[in-house]
Write an enzyme that holds these catalytic residues in place. Structure first.
Site, PDB file in Angstrom:
ATOM      1  CB  CYS A 287      19.320 -66.927  96.560  1.00 46.83           C
ATOM      2  SG  CYS A 287      19.927 -66.991  94.770  1.00 46.83           S
ATOM      3  CD  GLU A 388      17.474 -66.217 102.515  1.00 47.35           C
ATOM      4  OE1 GLU A 388      18.488 -67.020 103.300  1.00 47.35           O
ATOM      5  OE2 GLU A 388      17.490 -66.307 101.247  1.00 47.35           O
TER       6      GLU A 388
END
Ligand code: NAD
Length: 487
Positions: A287, A388
């Site tokens: 992440c 993302e």
């Protein structure tokens, strides 16, 4: 160490492993999809019910233990995890495709986290507050939430569950843990460490299966008082809505689109090394992975040249083989997402400086391998600079000066981590002040979380609470204010 590829893992309910599923879910090795790493249960809502009931029954006796007594179980679990480090790290590497050295590092981190929180059982958990009544004693103390639901992603199948479960337990909560199916065999082996540490029945429960079926059942269960989630933004928002509606405490850690800024005075060799490590280790599936590289125009050419040359040296292959630096994408779905974004980047007009293709043939035939990919000529409003990707893909964006670089870096719905490379102290201070991210790092890669420090994102990356270190206490406890007066 031999990994039993045919092993079926049960749910862990009320102190017993239970296999009742006639058609368990197989977990595949993304480096070699012909290999099944193990099987887990495809559970139903009724299994969640059993888990929550067990956790609730265990809750009162567990919270009545002293912190030191709860800590002694965590110390035992740490020792067991340490003894099994090689086996668990190998399972992690096989199941998720993280290279063996990184898998060992992650498992060792799990051991350290357990020991850190084991010690927390002995720490002060309240304040004495002066009362306006001179004959009274007023103080606050921390009390557990009760049953906590732990929902985790596949990318750190040891560290993330441990950094949630260990503080939940030490502060007196009981746990129902639902891991990501893609890494549930590794998670089951972590739960075995807790089980073999002799935790009382029902203190930790483990249920595997579909997020929609058992995840929903856990999130919606009225006896689950706290929910801690790490995963995608889409799932997190849904969990947040359900938890808020029924008044449960929740914590969400979600996506990132983490920038690194390369100033014109940066040490370029250091910056290149850290950019590659931040972007491509774990195949870009952290992440906190670097996904936007914002470079001062004065140094674009030398930085880019060195970056491409070093990227081409990366050794890619089966995650458990010696000398491999980058493994595959963790699943077919993840590989498809990465390849789709590479196509989107090309269509948006960015240039592929290196990589850009799936790797096939030879040892790559049966795996989900993709080349580390660098796009140049990227504009901040392109999808590859905003969304993302969660893969080994970086977008190079040129900046005129630090102000411009910071505007680009902050031009994101996410705010998890960010870093800058500069030798100028004023630039460091401006970056620390003006960068909207929960973790900012100077002359270090964007990925890098220390277990004793608070961790979490700003903006859409998080629900704004923090995990790890002392910050975990905020989430896993409620404050009780006590007023005591003699006659
Ligand atoms: P995901 O959201 O698909 O799944 C996460 C977990 O939620 C899994 O256990 C899944 O089974 C479960 N789930 C799915 N639907 C659910 C539902 N309706 N109710 C309850 N649970 C449900 O995420 P993923 O693909 O496993 O993980 C990748 C994502 O995790 C990325 O977006 C990454 O950025 C994020 N991540 C964030 C952090 C952080 O700390 N901010 C750390 C690691 C990963």
């Amino acid at each position: 160490m031999v990994v039993k590829t045919d092993r079926v893992f049960g749910n862990y309910l009320n102190g017993r492993w239970k296999e009742k599923d006639q058609s368990p879910i197989e977990s595949i090795n993304p480096s070699n999809t012909k290999e099944i790493v193990g099987y887990v249960q495809n559970s139903k809502a009724e299994d969640v019910e059993e888990a929550v009931e067990a956790a609730e029954t265990a809750s009162r006796p567990w919270r009545k233990l002293t912190g030191a007594e709860r800590g002694s179980y965590l110390f035992k679990a740490a020792n067991i995890l340490e003894e099994r480090l090689d086996d668990i790290a190998e399972t992690l590497a096989r199941e998720m495709g993280k290279t063996l050295p990184e898998s060992k590092g992650e498992t060792a981190r799990g051991v350290a986290i357990l020991r850190y929180y084991a010690g927390e059982g002995m720490r002060a958990d309240g304040d004495v507050i002066p009362s306006t009544d001179s004959k009274a004693l007023m103080f606050s103390k921390r009390v557990p939430l009760g049953v906590v639901g732990v929902i985790t992603p596949w990318n750190f199948p040891v560290a993330i569950p441990v950094w949630k479960i260990a503080p939940a337990l030490i502060y007196g909560n009981t746990v129902v843990f639902k891991p990501a199916t893609e890494a549930a065999v590794t998670a089951a082996k972590v739960v075995e460490c807790f089980a073999d540490a002799g935790l009382p029945d029902g203190v930790i429960n483990f249920v595997t299966g579909s997020g929609r079926v058992i995840g929903d059942a856990l999130v919606g269960h009225e006896k689950v008082h706290g929910l801690t989630f790490t995963g995608s933004e889409q799932t997190g928002r849904q969990i947040g809505r359900t938890a808020a509606e029924r008044g449960a405490k929740y914590q969400l850690e979600m996506g990132g689109k983490n920038p690194v800024i390369i100033a014109e005075d940066a040490d370029l060799a250091l910056a290149v090394e850290a950019t590659i490590s931040g972007a491509f280790r774990s195949t870009g599936q952290k992440c906190t992975a670097t996904s936007r590289v914002i470079v001062a125009e004065e140094v674009l050419q030398p930085f880019q040249k060195l970056l491409v040359a070093k990227t081409k040296e990366i050794t890619i292959g089966n995650a458990i083989d010696d000398g491999i630096w980058m493994g595959p994408s963790a699943s077919e779905a993840q590989l498809k997402t990465v390849l789709d974004y590479i196509e989107i980047g090309k269509q948006e007009g960015a240039d592929v400086l290196c990589g850009g293709e799936r790797m096939t043939g030879g040892n790559f035939t049966e795996g989900y391998f993709v080349e580390p990919t660098i796009f140049s000529n990227v504009k901040s409003d392109m999808r590859i600079a905003q969304e993302e990707i969660f893969g080994p893909v970086i977008a190079l964006i040129v900046a005129k000066d630090l102000e411009d670089a910071l505007a680009i870096a902050n031009d994101s719905r996410y705010g998890l981590s960010a870093s800058i490379f500069t030798t100028n102290i004023q630039k460091m201070l401006t970056f620390i002040e003006d960068m909207d991210a929960g973790l900012v790092r100077v002359n270090a890669e964007s990925a890098g979380v220390e277990l004793q420090a608070p961790f979490g994102g700003m903006k859409s990356s998080s629900s704004h609470s923090r995990e790890q270190g002392q910050a975990a206490k905020e989430f896993y406890t409620s404050i009780k204010t006590v007023f005591v007066k003699g006659q």
